[in-house]
Design a protein around this motif. Sequence first.
Motif, PDB file in Angstrom:
ATOM      1  N   LEU A  35       4.315  29.718 -22.773  1.00  0.00           N
ATOM      2  CA  LEU A  35       4.735  28.374 -22.391  1.00  0.00           C
ATOM      3  C   LEU A  35       4.681  27.488 -23.627  1.00  0.00           C
ATOM      4  N   ALA A  36       5.800  26.802 -23.919  1.00  0.00           N
ATOM      5  CA  ALA A  36       5.865  25.944 -25.108  1.00  0.00           C
ATOM      6  C   ALA A  36       7.044  24.998 -24.967  1.00  0.00           C
ATOM      7  N   PRO A  37       7.032  23.894 -25.712  1.00  0.00           N
ATOM      8  CA  PRO A  37       8.223  23.044 -25.743  1.00  0.00           C
ATOM      9  C   PRO A  37       9.357  23.767 -26.463  1.00  0.00           C
ATOM     10  N   GLN A  38      10.567  23.593 -25.964  1.00  0.00           N
ATOM     11  CA  GLN A  38      11.724  24.099 -26.686  1.00  0.00           C
ATOM     12  C   GLN A  38      11.816  23.347 -28.016  1.00  0.00           C
ATOM     13  N   GLY A  39      12.004  24.081 -29.099  1.00  0.00           N
ATOM     14  CA  GLY A  39      12.015  23.455 -30.413  1.00  0.00           C
ATOM     15  C   GLY A  39      13.387  23.230 -30.994  1.00  0.00           C
ATOM     16  N   GLU A  40      14.443  23.732 -30.330  1.00  0.00           N
ATOM     17  CA  GLU A  40      15.769  23.726 -30.932  1.00  0.00           C
ATOM     18  C   GLU A  40      16.837  23.319 -29.918  1.00  0.00           C
ATOM     19  N   GLY A  41      17.928  22.748 -30.430  1.00  0.00           N
ATOM     20  CA  GLY A  41      19.108  22.506 -29.615  1.00  0.00           C
ATOM     21  C   GLY A  41      18.964  21.402 -28.594  1.00  0.00           C
ATOM     22  N   VAL A  44      28.529  21.517 -30.418  1.00  0.00           N
ATOM     23  CA  VAL A  44      28.205  22.288 -31.618  1.00  0.00           C
ATOM     24  C   VAL A  44      26.986  21.667 -32.297  1.00  0.00           C
ATOM     25  N   TRP A  45      25.987  22.495 -32.566  1.00  0.00           N
ATOM     26  CA  TRP A  45      24.743  22.067 -33.205  1.00  0.00           C
ATOM     27  C   TRP A  45      24.580  22.802 -34.528  1.00  0.00           C
ATOM     28  N   LEU A  46      24.179  22.076 -35.554  1.00  0.00           N
ATOM     29  CA  LEU A  46      23.861  22.677 -36.845  1.00  0.00           C
ATOM     30  C   LEU A  46      22.350  22.633 -37.038  1.00  0.00           C
ATOM     31  N   MET A  47      21.773  23.782 -37.363  1.00  0.00           N
ATOM     32  CA  MET A  47      20.324  23.893 -37.505  1.00  0.00           C
ATOM     33  C   MET A  47      19.993  24.557 -38.834  1.00  0.00           C
ATOM     34  N   ARG A 103      22.590  16.309 -41.342  1.00  0.00           N
ATOM     35  CA  ARG A 103      22.857  15.089 -40.571  1.00  0.00           C
ATOM     36  C   ARG A 103      24.147  14.417 -41.049  1.00  0.00           C
ATOM     37  N   GLU A 104      24.381  14.398 -42.348  1.00  0.00           N
ATOM     38  CA  GLU A 104      25.618  13.819 -42.885  1.00  0.00           C
ATOM     39  C   GLU A 104      26.829  14.609 -42.410  1.00  0.00           C
ATOM     40  N   ALA A 105      26.727  15.928 -42.421  1.00  0.00           N
ATOM     41  CA  ALA A 105      27.829  16.767 -41.963  1.00  0.00           C
ATOM     42  C   ALA A 105      28.108  16.553 -40.485  1.00  0.00           C
ATOM     43  N   CYS A 106      27.056  16.431 -39.699  1.00  0.00           N
ATOM     44  CA  CYS A 106      27.227  16.204 -38.262  1.00  0.00           C
ATOM     45  C   CYS A 106      27.933  14.874 -38.008  1.00  0.00           C
ATOM     46  N   ALA A 107      27.564  13.850 -38.752  1.00  0.00           N
ATOM     47  CA  ALA A 107      28.220  12.554 -38.597  1.00  0.00           C
ATOM     48  C   ALA A 107      29.694  12.635 -38.965  1.00  0.00           C
ATOM     49  N   ALA A 108      30.018  13.446 -39.960  1.00  0.00           N
ATOM     50  CA  ALA A 108      31.400  13.553 -40.421  1.00  0.00           C
ATOM     51  C   ALA A 108      32.279  14.326 -39.444  1.00  0.00           C
ATOM     52  N   TYR A 109      31.712  15.349 -38.784  1.00  0.00           N
ATOM     53  CA  TYR A 109      32.527  16.233 -37.950  1.00  0.00           C
ATOM     54  C   TYR A 109      32.284  16.061 -36.452  1.00  0.00           C
ATOM     55  N   GLY A 110      31.378  15.205 -36.065  1.00  0.00           N
ATOM     56  CA  GLY A 110      31.097  15.008 -34.650  1.00  0.00           C
ATOM     57  C   GLY A 110      30.198  16.069 -34.054  1.00  0.00           C
ATOM     58  N   GLN A 142      26.239  17.993 -33.636  1.00  0.00           N
ATOM     59  CA  GLN A 142      24.876  17.565 -33.372  1.00  0.00           C
ATOM     60  C   GLN A 142      23.932  18.259 -34.357  1.00  0.00           C
ATOM     61  N   ALA A 143      22.832  17.604 -34.700  1.00  0.00           N
ATOM     62  CA  ALA A 143      21.844  18.183 -35.615  1.00  0.00           C
ATOM     63  C   ALA A 143      20.620  18.650 -34.834  1.00  0.00           C
ATOM     64  N   SER A 144      20.153  19.847 -35.144  1.00  0.00           N
ATOM     65  CA  SER A 144      18.960  20.391 -34.491  1.00  0.00           C
ATOM     66  C   SER A 144      17.906  20.731 -35.533  1.00  0.00           C
TER      67      SER A 144
END
Length: 252
Positions: free
Chosen positions: A16-22, A207-210, A227-234, A236-238
């Motif tokens: 049992l743990a918090p999800q860390g991604e996405g 789409v998420w980039l991690m 984060r910059e790439a996510c802002a440019a292409y729409g 999400q950042a994980s």
Amino acid sequence: MMRLATLSPGLPEIFLAPQGEGPSAGESCVFVRLSQCNLHCIWCDTPYTWNFTGTDFQHRDDRLDAPAKFDRAIETIDVDLDELVADLTSRPCRRLVLTGGEPLLQQRALGALCTRLKTVDLRWVIEIETNGTLAPKGDVLAWVDQFNVSPKLHHSGNPLALRRKDSILADYARDPRAVFKFVVQCSRDLDEINDIVGAVQMPAQRVWLMPEGTDSKTLCARMGWIREACAAYGYQASDRLQIHAHGDTRGT
């Protein structure tokens, strides 16, 4: 029967743990880690699910003097479905993440598990983490609430023909339950990601980039340009919250 990875010899990796991604980051989840994978990423953070003694797979931890191979008998355990259902339903959490390895290699057993859980309690929310090379079918397709699809890029070390299955990715792209998580190392990866996104018509908002990395310093260094790439292409950042909290350890 399902083949799981182990936390320690004889103890299946269920925790049992918090999800860390996405998109589910921060949600309390019960994780079940299955063993075996059809891809063999050179930077994989769970090589004990596939890099077994006697195989010729490569991993970045391998050294010529001491290859980082794992004993299959120690690192895997077969768990009866009834026992697994009893374990999961005894826990307070009703969000399940089936991870690996590659869970869809055990699709028949997964379908039976999902059916059993949903039949007992419809409050279950079931996520499957998959590399996007195998299509979900039958009861898996019927019962799973979220597919966390992580297509692998060139830096994974997997041959293109094995890691990229556009027809399967296109089916996921048409399914609103699917989100896409790309593991990235540098800004040059964006060309490959954008090519895949365009080829299979992935909605950018799913789409998420991690960042690839197993320590906080590496993750933080890469999150800036991500984060910059996510802002440019729409996209999400994980982040990888479990790494910041616990480091690269099992059961987190």
